[in-house]
Design an enzyme around this catalytic site. Structure first.
Site, PDB file in Angstrom:
ATOM      1  N   ASP A  53     -20.498  -8.523  -6.832  1.00 46.61           N
ATOM      2  CA  ASP A  53     -20.381  -8.034  -8.213  1.00 46.61           C
ATOM      3  C   ASP A  53     -21.796  -7.897  -8.804  1.00 46.61           C
ATOM      4  O   ASP A  53     -22.773  -8.356  -8.206  1.00 46.61           O
ATOM      5  CB  ASP A  53     -19.558  -9.062  -9.008  1.00 46.61           C
ATOM      6  CG  ASP A  53     -19.205  -8.601 -10.419  1.00 46.61           C
ATOM      7  OD1 ASP A  53     -19.222  -7.390 -10.679  1.00 46.61           O
ATOM      8  OD2 ASP A  53     -18.910  -9.480 -11.254  1.00 46.61           O
TER       9      ASP A  53
ATOM     10  N   GLU B 178     -25.407  -3.478  -9.761  1.00 52.28           N
ATOM     11  CA  GLU B 178     -25.915  -2.148 -10.182  1.00 52.28           C
ATOM     12  C   GLU B 178     -27.440  -2.090 -10.162  1.00 52.28           C
ATOM     13  O   GLU B 178     -27.946  -0.998  -9.912  1.00 52.28           O
ATOM     14  CB  GLU B 178     -25.372  -1.825 -11.577  1.00 52.28           C
ATOM     15  CG  GLU B 178     -23.870  -1.590 -11.586  1.00 52.28           C
ATOM     16  CD  GLU B 178     -23.041  -2.878 -11.397  1.00 52.28           C
ATOM     17  OE1 GLU B 178     -23.544  -3.945 -11.803  1.00 52.28           O
ATOM     18  OE2 GLU B 178     -21.936  -2.808 -10.846  1.00 52.28           O
TER      19      GLU B 178
ATOM     20  N   ASP C 251     -14.331  -3.150 -14.565  1.00 52.36           N
ATOM     21  CA  ASP C 251     -13.629  -3.776 -15.695  1.00 52.36           C
ATOM     22  C   ASP C 251     -12.776  -2.813 -16.502  1.00 52.36           C
ATOM     23  O   ASP C 251     -13.178  -2.350 -17.564  1.00 52.36           O
ATOM     24  CB  ASP C 251     -14.644  -4.463 -16.604  1.00 52.36           C
ATOM     25  CG  ASP C 251     -15.396  -5.557 -15.870  1.00 52.36           C
ATOM     26  OD1 ASP C 251     -14.923  -5.987 -14.795  1.00 52.36           O
ATOM     27  OD2 ASP C 251     -16.444  -5.984 -16.363  1.00 52.36           O
TER      28      ASP C 251
HETATM   29  O1  MIG Z   1     -20.138  -9.857 -16.536  1.00 53.45           O
HETATM   30  O2  MIG Z   1     -17.624 -12.579 -12.558  1.00 53.45           O
HETATM   31  O3  MIG Z   1     -16.274  -6.774 -12.923  1.00 53.45           O
HETATM   32  O4  MIG Z   1     -14.332  -8.564 -12.034  1.00 53.45           O
HETATM   33  O5  MIG Z   1     -14.427 -11.171 -13.074  1.00 53.45           O
HETATM   34  C1  MIG Z   1     -18.858  -9.942 -15.971  1.00 53.45           C
HETATM   35  C2  MIG Z   1     -16.998 -12.297 -13.768  1.00 53.45           C
HETATM   36  C3  MIG Z   1     -18.970 -10.366 -14.545  1.00 53.45           C
HETATM   37  C4  MIG Z   1     -17.532  -8.562 -13.840  1.00 53.45           C
HETATM   38  C5  MIG Z   1     -16.538  -8.150 -12.830  1.00 53.45           C
HETATM   39  C6  MIG Z   1     -15.272  -8.961 -13.009  1.00 53.45           C
HETATM   40  C7  MIG Z   1     -15.591 -10.419 -12.866  1.00 53.45           C
HETATM   41  C8  MIG Z   1     -16.647 -10.820 -13.894  1.00 53.45           C
HETATM   42  N1  MIG Z   1     -17.849  -9.994 -13.721  1.00 53.45           N
END
Ligand code: MIG
Length: 785
Positions: free
Chosen positions: A396, A399, A479
């Site tokens: 995650d 980017e 999200d």
């Molecule tokens: O700033 O890890 O898209 O699936 O639960 C949010 C917490 C960070 C974004 C992800 C989401 C995840 C969440 N993350």
């Protein structure tokens, strides 16, 4: 960063065009063209693919992160009077001495693109621009909001963590700069291989023009021939690679939330699934399993015994996938940070200073995954997780997302543009390589899997991506909200991601942000069961979002939808095999299979699940009927087995407790008995549903579902074929084409729908509106009528 890439636009005053052709030559299978103010290089990349690299100055020799194919020696030059044609057989580029521009044509489709100027330069950007006909539609471009046809909008490629996906929001997390053109007759593709910021204007500034602009010193384009959309996608994935067979558990239902903790809660969740007999294969641990969001650690009070917990879950047929973010907390007590600093693994400014952003762990540094040494280091760090028994990794925030800039413009919520990645001694500022961060992180994770678990199939899930990501990871679409609008919007989004070479895609079932209603959850889980990646997820602070959280009616609807998914696994698994071999998506727009049927062009709320199943979900509250378009040909209602004639619209019953599903005539759908987990499924006993039609076939693929042995031939391939020119005659064959795997089918119960009752046959019986026969997996031939 402004980009007005349109060569034709009047106000682009600082526009510098490439000018006329002054010279050209073919040398070592490369064709070089000199323009007054720039140059071009052309290469052939296999049948139907031409690369054109354009630059005002030197053409840099950078390595592609996307392209895995090699150039070939097909280029041939012909020079007639002043018309120069360079061709690799299928595609040709023509130019004229002393004239500007060039044109690209295809042997089977005629002229594809006509560039009045080879390229033009506006400030620091380079662009190509061409006229587009009135009927042209556009597909692909990866994860973008909007409908299937992308015409009329402008899209930016700049990986961005933006949690509010309103209808025209752009850009989001992924950059897949691959575009499919389709004018109703012929399709072709254009891939811009750039990890810098780029822009596709598909008739936004000027309805009749397309422009592709890159914020870089060279434009690296690949032209891909059709004439079908499927051929374009197959060629594009020959160029950028195809996915590997996923572990079979990753095709099961998966439950996530931000976050399940402590350990007792995770075990309780698992118990609930089993007690309620709802199939589930995977539980996800989101960021709260870590000690203060320090990557590669466990919070010892929340998870005192990760290994024991995971072993307990494994007995119940669950796998655990943990989240792994890139940013490493700045902390003098944290070995990963100390090592990273000492060994030079973090991204630095040209001055040599390490950059620290602000992410979940607080002040944190960003690993430089462009370095081979850093990828290796990162890969091995997964030992902490793999030793505890973790089966998959969820990448995650790659980017990369950085809260430090603190501006409302989400495209700026990332590391500074002048920060560098090293690329093993060929450094690039993020302004030129931003879109590579996610794929490089996944590559590091993938390499770690291969090194630490060599016999296993890696499972990686990623949010950020660049072209070619299918070789490393499955993707989810970030999200979303628990909104009906997002349920509906997920369909064209998934479909275009699939057309962009990425078959393994899914979105957060139930919606991530805010609270789902029972009805929305029911419709979402029904749709999710027909998406390649099937995971429910929910944000912190939301109400419970488990299949049983919405009352008994929705619980049983969810159970049934999930059970159907498991029952269809033999079909789905074989369809994934096809995706691995062809690059074609598993969840596919109708236009891919029915390109000649104009009625399907505008369909955003129906899709094919594999090659034979058509799904028509309900995407609005209250709807209990819906309009379904069945393309030309015969169809069957999957639930009632009623035969329907295609080429028309029907009003389908869509009660809350089921999703409308149709099967193509001639289809053979192998199914299994659903179990609580893929681990407990018996794939030796199958049910074949045969939907009689003039002809049809299915290649049933079987292997152990977990290891790499299939690469050495440990798989079975059984070709099932049927012919039924009329309801009074039916032939079926099972042919074993490959028998390298000892497991798999030992007994199959076949049911044939759509035949008359009063037919002669040997060994087949008519019962419950279907003909029945049995198979033992060996070669067989069956006749009815
Ligand atoms: O700033 O890890 O898209 O699936 O639960 C949010 C917490 C960070 C974004 C992800 C989401 C995840 C969440 N993350």
């Amino acid at each position: 960063m402004m980009m007005t890439g349109n060569c034709g636009s009047k106000e682009a005053t600082r526009k510098i065009t490439a000018g006329k052709v002054t010279d050209c030559r073919l040398e070592h299978n490369k064709f070089y063209v000199a323009f007054e103010r720039g140059q071009a290089r052309m290469e052939s990349f296999g049948e139907g693919i031409l690369r054109i690299t354009l630059a005002p100055g030197e053409i840099p020799d950078s390595e592609s992160l996307a392209v895995v194919a090699e150039p070939d020696d097909r280029l041939a030059l012909s020079d007639e009077q002043d018309l120069v044609t360079i061709s690799n057989g299928a595609l040709a580029i023509q130019l004229r001495a002393d004239q500007p521009g060039l044109s690209v044509s295809s042997r089977c489709s005629g002229t594809l693109l006509e560039l009045e100027q080879a390229f033009c330069r506006i400030g620091k950007t380079l662009s190509v621009s061409a006229r587009i006909g009135e009927s042209m539609m556009f597909f692909g471009l990866g994860e973008k909001t909007g409908f299937l046809d992308r015409r009329g909008r402008r899209y930016i490629m700049w990986n961005t963590d933006d949690p509010l996906h309103t209808p025209d929001k752009d850009p989001l997390y992924k950059s897949i700069p691959f575009l499919i053109f389709f004018d109703g007759e012929r399709a072709y593709g254009l891939f811009l291989d750039s990890i810098a910021r780029s822009e596709f204007d598909l008739g936004y500034e000027d309805r009749e023009r397309l422009s592709v602009t890159v914020n870089d010193s060279c434009l690296d384009l690949y032209l891909i021939d059709g004439p079908s959309i499927a051929e374009v996608v197959m060629r594009y994935t020959r160029l950028t690679g195809r996915m590997e067979m996923p572990p079979i558990w990753s095709l099961g239902f998966q439950q996530c939330r931000f976050s399940y903790y402590p350990q007792e809660r995770v075990l309780e969740l698992a118990e609930s699934f089993r007690a309620r007999q709802i199939p589930c294969d995977v539980i996800y641990l989101d960021i709260d399993y870590m000690d203060g969001y320090r990557i590669f650690t466990w919070d010892a009070s929340r998870f005192p015994e990760p290994k024991g917990m995971i072993a307990r879950l494994e007995e119940q047929g669950f796998r655990v996938v943990t989240i792994v973010d890139p940013a490493i907390r700045k902390d003098s007590d944290y070995s990963v940070y100390l090592e990273g600093t000492r060994e030079g693994h973090f991204c630095k400014f040209p001055t040599g200073e390490v950059y620290h952003g602000e992410v979940w762990p607080g002040t944190a540094a960003f690993p430089d995954f462009s370095r081979e040494k850093t990828r290796k280091w990162w890969g091995f760090k997964h030992t902490v997780l793999f030793d505890a028994g973790v089966s998959g990794i969820w990448n995650d925030m790659n980017e990369p997302s950085d809260f430090k800039p603190g501006t409302p413009d989400r495209t700026l919520a990332t590391v500074p543009n002048d920060l560098m990645m090293d690329f093993d001694g060929k450094p690039q500022p993020f302004s030129k390589c931003h879109n590579a961060y996610g794929i490089l992180m996944c590559r590091a994770t993938h390499e770690g899997f291969r090194a630490l678990k060599p016999g296993e199939r890696p499972f990686i899930l990623t949010r950020s991506a660049y072209a070619g990501i299918q070789r490393y990871a499955a993707v989810w679409t970030g999200d979303n909200y628990s909104w009906w609008e997002h349920l509906a919007a997920s369909i064209p989004m998934h479909l275009n991601i699939g057309l962009s070479g990425i078959p393994f895609v899914g979105g957060d079932v139930g919606g991530f942000q805010s609270n789902s209603s029972p009805e929305l959850y029911a419709r979402w889980v029904q749709l999710g069961a027909f998406t390649p990646f099937f995971r429910a997820h929910s944000d912190r602070g939301t109400r419970d979002h488990e299949p049983w959280s919405f009352g008994p009616e929705v619980e049983s609807i969810a159970r049934r939808a999930i059970q159907l998914r498991y029952a269809l696994l033999p079909y789905l698994y074989s369809e994934f095999r096809r995706a691995c071999e062809t690059g074609l998506p598993v969840m596919r727009p109708l236009i891919l299979d029915f390109q000649d049927d104009r009625n399907v062009y505008g369909i955003n709320d129906q899709f094919m699940f594999g090659k034979d199943i058509l799904v028509a979900p309900v995407v609005r509250p209250g709807d209990r009927k819906r309009l379904v378009y069945l393309p030309h040909g015969g169809w069957y209602d999957f639930h009632t087995k009623e035969r329907l004639e295609g080429g028309t619209y029907i009003i389908a019953d869509a009660p809350l407790d089921r999703i409308s599903v149709y099967v193509r005539e001639g289809a053979i759908i192998p199914m299994a008995r659903s179990a609580e987990s893929t681990r407990f499924m018996d794939f030796s006993t199958l049910w074949f549903e045969l939907y009689a039609g003039p002809e049809g076939s299915f290649d049933l693929y079987e292997d152990d579902g977990l290891t790499q042995d299939y690469r050495d031939g440990a798989f079975n391939l059984r070709r099932l074929t049927q012919q039924s020119p009329s309801p009074r005659s039916f032939r079926f064959r099972l042919e074993n084409l490959a028998t390298g795997y000892g497991g798999g089918l030992k007994k199959a119960y076949a049911a044939v729908y759509g035949l008359d009752e009063d037919l002669p046959s040997e060994g087949c019986v008519y019962e419950n509106r279907a003909w029945h026969f049995e198979l033992d997996g060996s070669d067989a031939e069956i006749r009815i009528g």
